[in-house]
Design a protein around this motif. Structure first.
Motif, PDB file in Angstrom:
ATOM      1  N   LEU A  51     -50.189-102.394 -21.070  1.00  0.00           N
ATOM      2  CA  LEU A  51     -48.984-101.629 -21.371  1.00  0.00           C
ATOM      3  C   LEU A  51     -49.093-100.242 -20.758  1.00  0.00           C
ATOM      4  O   LEU A  51     -50.155 -99.613 -20.798  1.00  0.00           O
ATOM      5  N   ARG A  52     -47.981 -99.775 -20.203  1.00  0.00           N
ATOM      6  CA  ARG A  52     -47.956 -98.458 -19.580  1.00  0.00           C
ATOM      7  C   ARG A  52     -46.998 -97.547 -20.332  1.00  0.00           C
ATOM      8  O   ARG A  52     -45.912 -97.972 -20.713  1.00  0.00           O
ATOM      9  N   GLY A  65     -43.000-102.330 -22.955  1.00  0.00           N
ATOM     10  CA  GLY A  65     -43.319-103.490 -23.781  1.00  0.00           C
ATOM     11  C   GLY A  65     -42.286-103.700 -24.855  1.00  0.00           C
ATOM     12  O   GLY A  65     -41.174-103.166 -24.795  1.00  0.00           O
ATOM     13  N   THR A  66     -42.649-104.455 -25.860  1.00  0.00           N
ATOM     14  CA  THR A  66     -41.743-104.836 -26.931  1.00  0.00           C
ATOM     15  C   THR A  66     -41.775-103.810 -28.069  1.00  0.00           C
ATOM     16  O   THR A  66     -42.682-102.970 -28.137  1.00  0.00           O
ATOM     17  N   PRO A  67     -40.821-103.893 -28.999  1.00  0.00           N
ATOM     18  CA  PRO A  67     -40.880-103.012 -30.173  1.00  0.00           C
ATOM     19  C   PRO A  67     -42.178-103.190 -30.965  1.00  0.00           C
ATOM     20  O   PRO A  67     -42.758-102.197 -31.437  1.00  0.00           O
ATOM     21  N   THR A  68     -42.631-104.417 -31.103  1.00  0.00           N
ATOM     22  CA  THR A  68     -43.891-104.660 -31.811  1.00  0.00           C
ATOM     23  C   THR A  68     -45.060-104.014 -31.083  1.00  0.00           C
ATOM     24  O   THR A  68     -45.955-103.431 -31.713  1.00  0.00           O
ATOM     25  N   ASP A  69     -45.075-104.119 -29.749  1.00  0.00           N
ATOM     26  CA  ASP A  69     -46.105-103.427 -28.966  1.00  0.00           C
ATOM     27  C   ASP A  69     -46.141-101.943 -29.306  1.00  0.00           C
ATOM     28  O   ASP A  69     -47.209-101.355 -29.496  1.00  0.00           O
ATOM     29  N   CYS A  70     -44.954-101.335 -29.342  1.00  0.00           N
ATOM     30  CA  CYS A  70     -44.856 -99.886 -29.557  1.00  0.00           C
ATOM     31  C   CYS A  70     -45.503 -99.472 -30.874  1.00  0.00           C
ATOM     32  O   CYS A  70     -46.310 -98.533 -30.926  1.00  0.00           O
TER      33      CYS A  70
END
Length: 251
Positions: A51-52, A65-70
């Motif tokens: 993730l960047r 990335g996705t909201p969950t990633d965040c």
């Protein structure tokens, strides 16, 4: 108080910006949100690529990335201090009934809850969406309430606010999730090279929208607040299922 703010509409979404500007008056707010619209991402995590992040002049951080990633990377190592609460939104459009299964907004809040933090998902229910200020006011009230009276540790709040001026909203309703008819059929088309492409059809109309549901509250001018339980086990069926399963023990 420290609040982690995220969403699924992307870091430039008007609902996120409105909530960010308001919450900074009462808390230390960290915004870590997708770099583009990731609606419908649900609880997906990015596992096969890095993730960047990009830091913006207003203090926000966007993630490819996705909201969950965040939320996950924020709580598990990105932030120097763990937040006291996770808020996801303000989503552009309702997350009612079955929508919560697909919603990246709800997923962002749920990831906060998985990681042990109080969490709220908030959506503005309407078409033209003119009254984000009403959703902001709703969250200000709920944040103050959570500070004095915390909820159970396995519960997150799914909040839907009707797109009305604050003085036209009738109040808060504690609701359950309704459900929709199945989605509209997929739409088949062609790209410029003649290859088949498909668009996912629109969500189905409300099927269970009676009194007590989130649909009913919104339709009647109330703020819907639904407690969502993270544990998906249907506990009342565990024994019944045990009796139903075949006995495979060697004799």
């Amino acid at each position: 108080m420290r609040i982690l703010l995220s969403n699924d509409d992307g870091y430039l979404a008007p609902g996120l910006i409105a909530l960010y500007e308001s919450l900074q008056k009462i808390a230390q707010v960290d915004v870590i949100a997708p770099d583009q619209n990731r609606s419908g991402a649900s609880n997906s995590l990015t596992l096969l690529s890095p993730l960047r992040l990009k830091h913006h002049a207003n203090g926000m951080i966007s993630v490819d990335g996705t909201p969950t990633d965040c939320v996950h990377i924020a709580v598990t190592g990105l932030l120097e201090h763990e937040p006291d609460m996770v808020i996801a939104g303000i989503n552009a459009g309702a997350n009612l009934g079955d929508d919560v299964v697909y919603s990246g907004t709800v997923a962002a809040a749920m990831e906060g809850r998985f990681l042990g933090l109080p969490a709220i998902a908030v959506s503005l229910a309407g078409q033209k969406l003119a009254h984000y200020d009403s959703a902001v006011k709703t969250i200000e009230i709920l944040v103050n309430k959570l500070q004095t009276t915390p909820l159970d540790t396995d519960t997150l709040l799914n909040v839907n606010v009707p797109d009305l001026p604050w003085d036209k909203i009738k109040g808060f309703k504690s609701t359950r999730l309704g459900f929709r008819h199945k989605a509209e059929p997929v739409i088949k088309s062609q790209d410029p090279r003649g290859q088949a492409i498909y668009w996912v059809g629109a969500a189905g109309a409300a099927a269970d929208a009676g009194e007590g549901t989130d649909f009913h509250a919104i339709d009647n001018g109330y703020i819907s607040v639904t407690p969502i339980h993270v544990d998906l086990t249907k506990h009342q069926q565990v024994k019944t299922l045990g009796d139903w399963l075949p006995n495979t023990q060697a004799e």
